[in-house]
Design a protein around this motif. Structure first.
Motif, PDB file in Angstrom:
ATOM      1  N   SER A  99     -34.918  28.531  39.299  1.00 42.50           N
ATOM      2  CA  SER A  99     -35.406  27.925  40.538  1.00 42.50           C
ATOM      3  C   SER A  99     -36.922  27.783  40.530  1.00 42.50           C
ATOM      4  O   SER A  99     -37.469  27.027  41.322  1.00 42.50           O
ATOM      5  CB  SER A  99     -34.979  28.775  41.735  1.00 42.50           C
ATOM      6  OG  SER A  99     -35.416  30.103  41.551  1.00 42.50           O
ATOM      7  N   GLN A 100     -37.593  28.503  39.641  1.00 43.63           N
ATOM      8  CA  GLN A 100     -39.049  28.383  39.604  1.00 43.63           C
ATOM      9  C   GLN A 100     -39.522  27.114  38.920  1.00 43.63           C
ATOM     10  O   GLN A 100     -40.709  26.784  38.972  1.00 43.63           O
ATOM     11  CB  GLN A 100     -39.654  29.570  38.858  1.00 43.63           C
ATOM     12  CG  GLN A 100     -39.402  30.888  39.529  1.00 43.63           C
ATOM     13  CD  GLN A 100     -39.653  32.022  38.566  1.00 43.63           C
ATOM     14  OE1 GLN A 100     -40.702  32.085  37.944  1.00 43.63           O
ATOM     15  NE2 GLN A 100     -38.681  32.893  38.424  1.00 43.63           N
TER      16      GLN A 100
ATOM     17  N   ALA B  20     -36.659  17.455  41.669  1.00 41.89           N
ATOM     18  CA  ALA B  20     -35.217  17.665  41.686  1.00 41.89           C
ATOM     19  C   ALA B  20     -34.886  19.150  41.790  1.00 41.89           C
ATOM     20  O   ALA B  20     -34.038  19.568  42.588  1.00 41.89           O
ATOM     21  CB  ALA B  20     -34.587  17.081  40.424  1.00 41.89           C
ATOM     22  N   SER B  21     -35.581  19.944  41.013  1.00 42.16           N
ATOM     23  CA  SER B  21     -35.318  21.378  41.040  1.00 42.16           C
ATOM     24  C   SER B  21     -35.587  21.956  42.413  1.00 42.16           C
ATOM     25  O   SER B  21     -34.770  22.691  42.974  1.00 42.16           O
ATOM     26  CB  SER B  21     -36.200  22.099  40.018  1.00 42.16           C
ATOM     27  OG  SER B  21     -35.700  21.904  38.729  1.00 42.16           O
TER      28      SER B  21
ATOM     29  N   VAL C 115     -38.171  28.547  28.632  1.00 40.13           N
ATOM     30  CA  VAL C 115     -38.359  29.880  28.045  1.00 40.13           C
ATOM     31  C   VAL C 115     -38.899  30.781  29.152  1.00 40.13           C
ATOM     32  O   VAL C 115     -39.822  30.409  29.869  1.00 40.13           O
ATOM     33  CB  VAL C 115     -39.348  29.816  26.863  1.00 40.13           C
ATOM     34  CG1 VAL C 115     -39.619  31.222  26.326  1.00 40.13           C
ATOM     35  CG2 VAL C 115     -38.787  28.925  25.766  1.00 40.13           C
ATOM     36  N   VAL C 116     -38.293  31.954  29.286  1.00 42.01           N
ATOM     37  CA  VAL C 116     -38.656  32.821  30.416  1.00 42.01           C
ATOM     38  C   VAL C 116     -39.024  34.206  29.915  1.00 42.01           C
ATOM     39  O   VAL C 116     -38.751  34.575  28.782  1.00 42.01           O
ATOM     40  CB  VAL C 116     -37.490  32.945  31.430  1.00 42.01           C
ATOM     41  CG1 VAL C 116     -37.135  31.598  32.002  1.00 42.01           C
ATOM     42  CG2 VAL C 116     -36.276  33.592  30.768  1.00 42.01           C
ATOM     43  N   ARG C 117     -39.625  34.979  30.813  1.00 40.30           N
ATOM     44  CA  ARG C 117     -39.934  36.365  30.509  1.00 40.30           C
ATOM     45  C   ARG C 117     -39.470  37.219  31.681  1.00 40.30           C
ATOM     46  O   ARG C 117     -39.709  36.887  32.841  1.00 40.30           O
ATOM     47  CB  ARG C 117     -41.435  36.538  30.289  1.00 40.30           C
ATOM     48  CG  ARG C 117     -41.796  37.997  29.973  1.00 40.30           C
ATOM     49  CD  ARG C 117     -43.112  38.097  29.271  1.00 40.30           C
ATOM     50  NE  ARG C 117     -44.190  37.490  30.050  1.00 40.30           N
ATOM     51  CZ  ARG C 117     -45.446  37.377  29.591  1.00 40.30           C
ATOM     52  NH1 ARG C 117     -45.747  37.780  28.379  1.00 40.30           N
ATOM     53  NH2 ARG C 117     -46.377  36.835  30.337  1.00 40.30           N
TER      54      ARG C 117
ATOM     55  N   PHE D  28     -36.805  36.509  36.409  1.00 34.99           N
ATOM     56  CA  PHE D  28     -37.763  36.247  35.344  1.00 34.99           C
ATOM     57  C   PHE D  28     -38.741  35.155  35.752  1.00 34.99           C
ATOM     58  O   PHE D  28     -38.534  34.440  36.724  1.00 34.99           O
ATOM     59  CB  PHE D  28     -37.065  35.854  34.033  1.00 34.99           C
ATOM     60  CG  PHE D  28     -35.635  35.419  34.181  1.00 34.99           C
ATOM     61  CD1 PHE D  28     -34.615  36.285  33.806  1.00 34.99           C
ATOM     62  CD2 PHE D  28     -35.307  34.163  34.694  1.00 34.99           C
ATOM     63  CE1 PHE D  28     -33.284  35.903  33.937  1.00 34.99           C
ATOM     64  CE2 PHE D  28     -33.986  33.785  34.814  1.00 34.99           C
ATOM     65  CZ  PHE D  28     -32.968  34.651  34.441  1.00 34.99           C
ATOM     66  N   GLU D  29     -39.795  35.083  34.983  1.00 36.39           N
ATOM     67  CA  GLU D  29     -40.786  34.034  35.243  1.00 36.39           C
ATOM     68  C   GLU D  29     -40.701  33.003  34.122  1.00 36.39           C
ATOM     69  O   GLU D  29     -40.430  33.342  32.971  1.00 36.39           O
ATOM     70  CB  GLU D  29     -42.188  34.639  35.304  1.00 36.39           C
ATOM     71  CG  GLU D  29     -42.512  35.460  34.057  1.00 36.39           C
ATOM     72  CD  GLU D  29     -43.942  35.932  34.038  1.00 36.39           C
ATOM     73  OE1 GLU D  29     -44.795  35.233  34.584  1.00 36.39           O
ATOM     74  OE2 GLU D  29     -44.199  36.993  33.448  1.00 36.39           O
ATOM     75  N   ILE D  30     -40.926  31.763  34.504  1.00 33.09           N
ATOM     76  CA  ILE D  30     -40.917  30.698  33.504  1.00 33.09           C
ATOM     77  C   ILE D  30     -42.208  30.764  32.700  1.00 33.09           C
ATOM     78  O   ILE D  30     -43.304  30.784  33.267  1.00 33.09           O
ATOM     79  CB  ILE D  30     -40.831  29.313  34.176  1.00 33.09           C
ATOM     80  CG1 ILE D  30     -39.576  29.212  35.011  1.00 33.09           C
ATOM     81  CG2 ILE D  30     -40.931  28.216  33.130  1.00 33.09           C
ATOM     82  CD1 ILE D  30     -38.365  28.752  34.293  1.00 33.09           C
TER      83      ILE D  30
END
Lengths: 327, 426, 284, 399, 272
Positions: free
Chosen positions: B297-298, B303-304, B380-382, B395-397
């Motif tokens: 969602s971040q 669109a997102s 890719v996230v963390r 997680f954060e993008i």
């Protein structure tokens, strides 16, 4: 120099094998000892033993933490039933509660079935396991959970004073404190049960009753009570297994069925009714698994314990330390 | 198949008459979709979120709203063609047999014209099989395995999700930048097709792109729930990075155990694919650990944001990655029907094949005709520390790796093994 | 929880891999020697010697009773002969051939049948089916019949079953489940099952235990009848001396695992050793 | 052995007094049994024909039941499996917790054969069944060394071992966790020219497809076969072993070999069912070897009725009904079609909390436990029979 | 593990009238017309007998006559099933009572074949019987009526062989030693009535004599003994009174002396 390095490497490898085998075997042992004394003494097959693990795990979660559950509990507005008393509280309460559950099971499930064929016992307890699993699923939801490790046992054991140095000296650099706790706790609990069975009057009547229940009754000892206690202890061990396994392996209502099979295999391989046998079998399974992994045959690790079990049972059908029972 | 023929005419047929095929033509006034997700079992929380998205999609198709109004020009918000959209739900229990039974039930009894769902590759592949054999379209939801659009690809199945192969490609440049180029890595992988390809892909791209060196790569048997032996071998290997190629809850378990064993202090951990149940189960263990995710969602684009907004409005919760997939796939199918002017499956399939779109919040994409794989970007996230996590946000993008850096040709990788099978109107 | 019967479970563990050797080494057609011979039979359980150098010779058509005080080793001998136990030393020959190494069922197939102390029947099968199972085994041996043929097609078997049931007087009850029979009839059926196996020799272990006087009477009559009609060889273990003296040609007395006397009933009655055995060697 | 000769001498007299009479008796008996057998087979044929119609297509009934064709197929396949299982458990008295080995083994053998050799359904069935027979021979040989609970646990362990073998070391052959995708197009038409999903002429309304026809024929053959076996000397010996193993041994029966035979026959039928499953699904999930599959067949068998030929399929149908249809009943509509009978009447929709869907596992578990506690040998079929006979005797009593 | 205290309470000693028991010659056990079955097998038919305080009473008869079944009926084991008649101990009905309750009331059975626990040591074998005593001590009540339990010294004086073998496993003892152990174990229950089933079975003559001596000693301590023997002569040597049982019924009752003189009964029922 070089031989020394090789020696250290070898010691390290052996030490790792041992500690990995121990920790893998510990949970099997906790489950198997309980199963084994129930099967040996009461001649009762409990396929619901895995469900007791689950009870222990969920109960521990509720007592120790403030989890929020999905499932019907949440729908009915009781999703947050955690007590948050901490892990030590759970360690005290869970065995007691599961002990009582075990006593109730003996009285209301097992006892009416002592005179039924043993296949009926399997069917009944299998059915009860299904029901318990489903009740948990319905009430708490199907999601996997885990219990937080208590703060005093978090992180790597290499950081623990003394113990950590010893581990490092042995060449072990990746083992969580919690695993050491499990190994110690298992050793203590199994030790207590062993002492109870081998060195107390209660244990004496249980051992005598295992061989010849009628004779024990002729000596004026009422066996129905020791039976209740044996079932209770077996159940409590399973409950504790759930509680200490909870921080290690994620559990969900189905998990009880997953661990039941290896636990039973441990019992049968060790020899029904033998605590020593259960410990030896559990350790062997742990070591075999750890060994297969360490030596690069990890894809056979699961198959390995079944194959070993099959071989043992073919060569020695009564199990490693078992007495031949009329099958 | 192909024997059943009849003069039946598809209503709203855009001029052409089509023979009956699968559940075409539709009987009655409503076109029925089937949503087949795990509502029991360990993945039920994910399944429930997917279901919310599906229901939302059906609602928007009938009544307008969400992307129907803003992103999908083909859609009217008043049903699809002349049909209202109705739906049935099924439970896969994350079990392929149960998924097959449930899909069969939808196709046989409920007469669905399309079904969707899946929270594991095994169930998705099983359902795709049902789709091909019964000539009813299946829009894959969450399935990350190469096989879904590789050797097990089917003409009647389409996948929006990326796959294991691509994950390595997406992660490699990001971790190379983060941790430098001079690293050695050790891999544990779940010993089945997903884990194997995941592991191969990590090896290939970390070596090629990041310039890292693999120390060893060790399979863990499926069904392993205690990874301690493996982890202690890993710790002992002297590698800088440990990659845990375990899917879903197994991933949560192995990651947590690695953290407990103190590996996070001595090594850098990577998990290739995050999903919500896994993040929930792993808790604080994911903190700082890199991986990829289906969607989050971040991700900041029109669109997102819009999807997050309407979903939150409806359900008061942040949508998960699979929810976005579920929503998008349903609309994607409906739009293709509108473009085809008929529900006749071969025509719909042809509309979807090689379709170019940029309306589901993941940038420009192509639904490739050769293997029915969407060629798209990969986020890719963390992982966030435990205290910063909240419901729906784990997680954060870090980066969205562009599709230009990813993917493979139709004659390479998994696509080379794909034979889609017949349309059913040949 | 029935640990009380644990003592009975000391059986020879039948090796699953034993093959059916009965066909390979079937005894010769003509044989005139003693039907059953035991040769220096010794059985030890740990330190306890249950039978000690027992030599028995039972001629064809002979009726022999085995008596002795409790613990004399009678049941051990029966178990040795029926191959439920392996002897520590010695040999057992049936129809002149050693039966060591055979499975219990193979011994039965060679013509030695056993009637049990308790009514050992197939409870939910009908009386007729009980007899048929035994007759089938005798008629066709193991595995000689086709599993796809209906059981009623085996008319010879049916004949034997009927003959047997008529002999034990249960033909009229043939369609009732065996478990519904009164106890005495169950014991008769049990004997019938043993007879339907068409034995040359019948071992009877306390055939009248637990029967009422009338039932006992009827059973003794039955034994007499079978003895007359079939000329069967009997080996009887029985406590009731009345029965023993009535039906035996010869009596073998055991004490502490050894044969202490053997001979016709009159002789045994007078034998001082026998009196000693029962009196424990203590003077009156 | 003097057996033969003596019989020849003796039977003269016996014939006149005994067998002569018995001969006539036998003949009528044989006739009546034969009639009974053809009656059973005919009954099965009728049931197999009517079942999918009533379940999936008949007006009112099928809508109340919410049945559908492929579930009907599945019910029959599992029904065959349960018959095989019951041959061992119900008749010989051996409880196996590892029958997934034969079901899954048969399915995999059929599937692998289809992919690599030939997709002919008949060949697949033959290969799958043969493989199951061989497997049963080996596993039976190993497991039958112990009885009772140990037998149950041993079979469980061996089957579980096969599961792990299929899952990993053999994943190249079995497809591992993804399962073995055979694909509907790999499976060839029946006898080379009849596609399995084509409609059957004339009786389409009843059986719908050739797939069902194939499964239905397999069911009828299984019932006929099992009926024959159970009424052959073997069947009697199986029951004798169940009732009193020691006695069976002491009438001269090689008990161990009969048990093995029973195990093999049981495994063969399970393998047949597994092969059909592979054909019908065009896929073999690896879970088909998992021990829960063994557990399912145990539950079906016990619910339906242990030791009765028709109890098993009833149990299978009920189990699958609950796990597939009740599972999806998010709302319960009573009297769905009532307006057709009474115009204007309304169907009753129960509130959401009354929906059985979330509890379908629980329903099965409770049903299972209730049967184990109260009617462990009869199951539902036994219950129906006793109700039937009670009604019968009541009417009889009136006269 | 605490044995919990309920058992003793269940055995309501209060209702047992203890004052009667001082009279010697009072019958403490009355078996009144019982019918007993093993399964469907009818073993005892209308059997009656009584045992008087302080005596040694012998139950004689051939194998299979029903002697063991009688003892087991009195001890109220699961099998046989007593379907008719009554058994009273000190005037109190004990028919159908739980086995352990009968034992706690003061009836101890040394069964056939001794039934010692082979894997337990001699000491443990004896100690099993003391578990009950310990419990009664906890309750502050003496489970046995009037007498003190036989002290260990006295016990080992009677059975010196056992003292030497306290830590040996029961299963490794010889037959005679096992018999001693079985009796010693029963004595630890401190019974009012000791029932011995074929105590001489399979024993060598000199061992028989020491067992005989032990039985005499037990009687001197005031314990009543009910003895089942097939070996009629040996039994008559120690017994005050004898019953002869045949086909589940009592066919003779009298003193040992009377039986010795009754040639016909001996011939007919004892084969002597």
């Amino acid at each position: 120099m070089i031989p020394d390095a090789v020696a250290l490497q070898t010691t390290g490898a052996i030490a790792r094998l041992l500690i990995n085998g121990l920790q893998a075997g510990a949970i099997y042992i906790l489950l198997a000892v309980g199963l084994s004394i129930i099967l040996g003494t009461l001649k009762f097959v409990n396929f619901a033993h895995g469900a007791l693990y689950i009870i222990g795990a969920y109960l521990g979660l509720i007592i120790a933490q403030d989890p929020s559950f999905g499932g019907k509990l949440a729908e009915w507005g009781f999703g947050d039933i955690g007590l948050g008393f901490g892990y030590l509280a759970a360690l005290v309460v869970v065995p007691l509660v599961v002990f009582v559950i075990g006593v109730l099971m003996e009285r209301f499930v097992a006892r009416p079935f002592y005179d039924r064929p043993d296949t009926d016992q399997i069917l009944l307890t299998y059915g009860i396991a299904l029901i318990l699993t489903e009740l948990f699923r319905v009430l708490f939801g199907g999601a996997s959970r885990s219990i937080d490790q208590p703060p005093w046992a978090r992180g790597s054991a290499t950081g623990v004073p003394v113990l950590g140095d010893a581990l490092t000296a042995l060449g072990i650099n990746a083992v969580s404190t919690w695993r050491i706790v499990i190994i110690l706790l298992t050793a203590v609990l199994v030790g207590i049960v062993f002492v109870l069975i081998e060195y107390t009057d209660f244990g004496l009547t249980v051992r005598a009753g295992t061989v010849d229940a009628e004779m024990v009754e002729l000596l004026g000892v009422k066996l129905s009570r020791p039976y209740l206690v044996v079932f209770g202890i077996g159940a409590a061990l399973a409950g504790v297994a759930g509680l200490v396994g909870g921080p290690l392996v994620n559990f969900n209502p189905d998990y009880g069925a997953t661990i039941l099979v290896p636990a039973f295999l441990t019992v049968v391989v060790g020899g029904v009714g033998s605590i020593r046998g259960a410990v030896i079998a559990g350790l062997s399974f742990g070591l075999i698994q750890a060994g297969l992994v360490q030596f690069g045959f990890s894809e056979w690790a699961q198959v390995g314990i079944y194959a070993v079990a099959a071989v043992v049972l073919l060569v020695r059908p009564q199990g490693l330390l078992g007495q031949e029972v009329a099958a | 198949m192909a024997v059943v023929t009849g003069p039946a005419t598809g209503r709203g047929g855009g001029g052409g008459d089509y023979p009956s095929l699968g559940n075409f033509p539709i009987e009655g006034d409503a076109a029925v979709f089937g949503f087949n997700v795990p509502t029991t079992g360990p993945y039920s929380s994910e399944g429930e979120d997917e279901l919310r998205a599906y229901e939302l999609a059906a609602k928007h198709l009938n009544e307008g709203g969400g992307w129907v109004d803003s992103q999908f020009d083909d859609l009217s918000g008043d049903g699809v063609l002349d049909y209202q959209i109705d739906y049935v739900e099924g439970d896969t229990a994350t079990d392929p047999s149960q998924a097959t039974n449930s899909a069969n039930q939808m196709v046989d009894r409920d007469g669905v014209i399309m079904f969707s769902g899946g929270s594991s590759s095994a169930t998705a592949i099983a359902q795709q099989q049902v789709a091909q054999d019964s000539k009813v379209l299946y829009m894959c939801c969450l399935t990350h395995s190469n096989e879904t659009t590789g050797v097990e690809c089917r003409r009647y199945g389409f996948r929006e999700m990326f796959n294991a192969y691509t994950t390595g490609q997406a992660l490699a440049p990001v971790v190379a930048e983060e941790y430098g180029e001079d690293n050695s890595f050790y891999q544990l992988y779940a010993d089945y097709s997903w884990g194997q390809t995941q592991q191969e892909s990590m090896n290939q791209f970390l070596t090629e792109i990041a310039g890292w060196e693999q120390v060893d790569s060790v399979p863990t048997p499926l069904g392993t729930d205690d990874y301690s032996s493996f982890l202690s071998e890993a710790a002992n290997s002297g590698a800088d990075v440990l990659i845990l190629n375990h899917y879903g809850l197994d991933g949560a378990t192995s990651l947590q155990q690695a953290v407990d064993a103190g590996l996070k202090d001595s090594m850098t951990l990577l998990v290739p694919l995050y999903n919500r149940p896994m993040a929930e189960a792993a808790g604080d263990a994911i903190s700082g650990v890199f991986g990829t995710a289906a969607w989050d969602s971040q991700i900041d684009n029109e669109a997102s944001n819009q999807f997050t907004e309407v979903f939150q409005e409806e359900y008061d919760r942040i949508p998960s990655g699979p929810a976005q997939l579920a929503y998008a796939q349903t609309l994607q199918y409906a739009a293709a029907v509108e473009r085809a002017g008929t529900f006749y499956p071969p025509e719909v399939i042809r509309q979807l094949e090689d379709y170019e779109y940029d309306n589901i919040g993941m940038g420009a994409e192509t639904m490739r005709a050769c293997d029915h794989q969407a060629i798209r970007d990969v986020p890719v996230v963390r992982g966030l520390p435990g205290e910063e996590q909240e419901q729906g946000s784990y997680f954060e993008i870090v980066n969205v790796t562009s599709r230009d850096d990813l993917w493979y040709g139709c004659d390479e990788g998994p696509a080379a093994e794909c034979e889609l099978g017949p349309y059913g109107d040949e | 929880m029935a640990s009380t019967d644990a003592t009975e479970s000391e059986e020879r563990t039948t090796d699953a891999s034993d093959t059916d050797r009965s066909e390979a080494t079937a005894p010769p057609e003509e044989y005139d020697g003693p039907l059953l011979q035991t040769d220096g039979l010794v059985k030890r359980f740990g330190g306890l010697t249950a039978t000690d150098d027992v030599n028995l010779d039972i001629e064809q058509g002979e009726r022999v009773s085995l008596i002795g005080p409790n613990g004399a080793g009678k049941s051990t001998i029966i178990n040795l002969i029926t191959r439920r136990l392996d002897p520590t030393e010695g040999d057992i020959r049936f129809k002149g051939q050693s039966i060591l190494g055979l499975n219990p069922h193979e011994v039965v197939q060679r013509g030695m049948s056993k009637s049990f102390q308790q009514a050992s029947i197939f409870p939910t099968l009908t009386v007729r089916q009980n007899a048929r199972v035994a007759a089938l085994a005798a008629e066709h041996g193991s595995f000689r019949f086709n599993f796809f043929r209906h059981r009623d097609r085996f008319s010879e078997v049916e004949g034997v079953a009927r003959e047997t049931l008529e002999a034990v007087g249960l033909w009229d009850q043939r369609e009732s489940p065996a478990e519904d029979l009164p106890y005495g009839d169950k014991r008769r059926l049990e004997i019938g099952i043993a007879l339907a196996a068409d034995p040359d020799m019948l071992l009877m272990d306390e055939p009248t235990a637990g029967m009422s006087p009338e039932e006992t009477h009827a059973t003794v009559d039955l034994i007499e009848e079978v003895k007359e009609e079939r000329g069967l060889t009997f080996l009887l273990v029985e406590h009731d001396m009345e029965i023993v003296f009535r039906v035996s040609d010869r009596i073998v007395v055991l004490n502490r695992g050894s044969v202490i006397a053997e001979g016709p009933p009159e002789e045994i009655r007078e034998n001082p050793d026998v009196q000693d055995a029962y009196l424990g060697g203590v003077e009156l | 052995m003097s057996d033969e000769t003596r019989r020849a001498d003796d039977t003269g007299t016996v014939d006149e007094t005994g067998t002569g009479l018995a001969g006539g008796d036998l003949l009528t008996r044989w006739r009546s049994v034969k009639e009974r057998e053809s009656f059973v087979i005919l009954g099965t044929v009728v049931a197999v024909l009517l079942f999918p119609y009533l379940f999936a297509r008949a007006p009112v009934v099928s809508e109340i039941l919410q049945g559908y064709q492929s579930l009907a197929e599945l019910m029959l396949i599992w029904g065959i499996f349960v018959i095989g299982f019951d041959l061992l458990h119900g008749y010989t008295g051996l409880l196996s917790f590892g029958h997934a080995a034969f079901w899954g083994g048969g399915a995999y053998a059929a599937g692998v054969f289809a992919i690599h050799v030939s997709g002919s359904p008949i060949a697949m069935i033959l290969v799958g069944t043969t493989f199951a027979v061989l497997l049963a021979w080996v596993l039976g040989f190993l497991s039958l060394r112990r009885g009772g609970i140990y037998f149950a646990i041993l079979t469980l362990a061996f089957a579980q071992m096969l599961f792990y073998v299929a899952l990993q070391p053999l994943s190249n052959l079995t497809g591992g966790d993804n399962g073995l995708g055979i694909g509907g197009s790999t499976i060839e038409p029946l006898l080379g020219f009849i596609p399995l999903d084509a409609g059957v002429p004339v009786i389409t309304m009843f059986v719908d497809t050739w797939m069902y026809m194939l499964i239905g024929i397999a069911m009828v053959v299984t019932v006929a076969f099992a009926y024959r076996v159970l009424n052959s000397p073997y069947g009697m010996v199986f029951r004798a072993i169940r009732e009193n193993e020691q006695r069976a041994e002491f009438v001269g029966l090689n008990v161990w070999r009969y048990k093995l035979m029973s195990f093999v026959l049981s495994g063969a039928i399970a393998g047949l069912a597994g092969s059909l499953f592979a054909i019908q699904q065009a896929r073999v999930p690896v879970e088909s070897l998992f021990w829960t599959t063994s557990g399912e067949v145990v539950i079906m068998s016990v619910i339906g009725g242990v030791g009765s030929l028709f109890g098993g399929p009833i149990g299978a149908a009920l189990y699958l009904y609950i796990s597939n249809i009740v599972q999806g009943m998010s709302e319960v509509v009573l009297f769905t079609q009532i307006d057709k009978l009474f115009p204007g009447a309304q169907a009753v929709v129960l509130p959401e909390w009354a929906s059985p869907a979330p509890y379908w596992h629980l329903i099965l578990g409770l049903l299972f436990v209730l049967v184990v506690v109260f009617i462990p040998r009869g199951g539902i079929w036994g219950g129906l029979q006793s109700i039937g006979s009670r009604i019968g005797s009541r009417f009889g009593g009136d006269r | 593990m605490s044995q919990s205290d309920e058992t003793a309470t269940e055995v309501d000693r209060e209702t047992t009238d203890t004052s009667d028991r001082s009279t010697v010659g009072q019958s403490i056990l009355e078996v009144d017309a019982i019918d007993a079955y093993y399964g469907e097998s009818h073993i005892l038919r209308d059997l009656s007998l009584h045992v008087e305080e302080g005596e040694i009473c012998a139950l004689l008869g051939r194998n299979g006559a029903g002697k063991t079944t009688t003892l087991r009926s009195i001890a109220s084991t699961a099998e046989p099933e007593v379907r008719a008649g009554q058994i009273r101990f000190y005037g109190h009905e004990i028919t159908h009572m739980a086995t352990e309750d009968v034992a706690v009331r003061g009836i101890s059975l040394v069964p056939e074949e001794r039934r010692i626990f082979p894997d337990l040591t001699v000491e443990e074998n004896i100690h099993v019987a003391e578990v009950v005593r310990n419990r009664s001590n906890v309750l502050g009540r003496n489970i046995s009526f009037d007498r003190e339990q036989m002290p260990d010294e006295d016990l080992y004086e009677v059975f010196p062989r056992l003292e030497e073998r306290l830590s040996q496993k029961g299963g490794t003892l010889s037959g005679g030693e096992q018999q001693m152990l079985a009796i010693a174990r029963a004595l630890k229950q401190n019974p009012d009535l000791l029932m011995l089933d074929e105590p001489y079975e399979g024993l060598a003559p000199q061992i028989i004599q020491s067992v005989e001596a032990a039985i005499e000693r037990i009687r001197e301590d005031g314990t009543t003994v009910l003895l089942v023997e097939q070996n009629a002569v040996a039994a008559m040597n120690v017994a005050d009174r004898c019953y002869v049982v045949d086909q589940g019924s009592v066919v003779f009752e009298g003193t040992a002396e009377e039986l010795r003189n009754d040639e016909e009964t001996r011939q007919r029922y004892l084969g002597v």
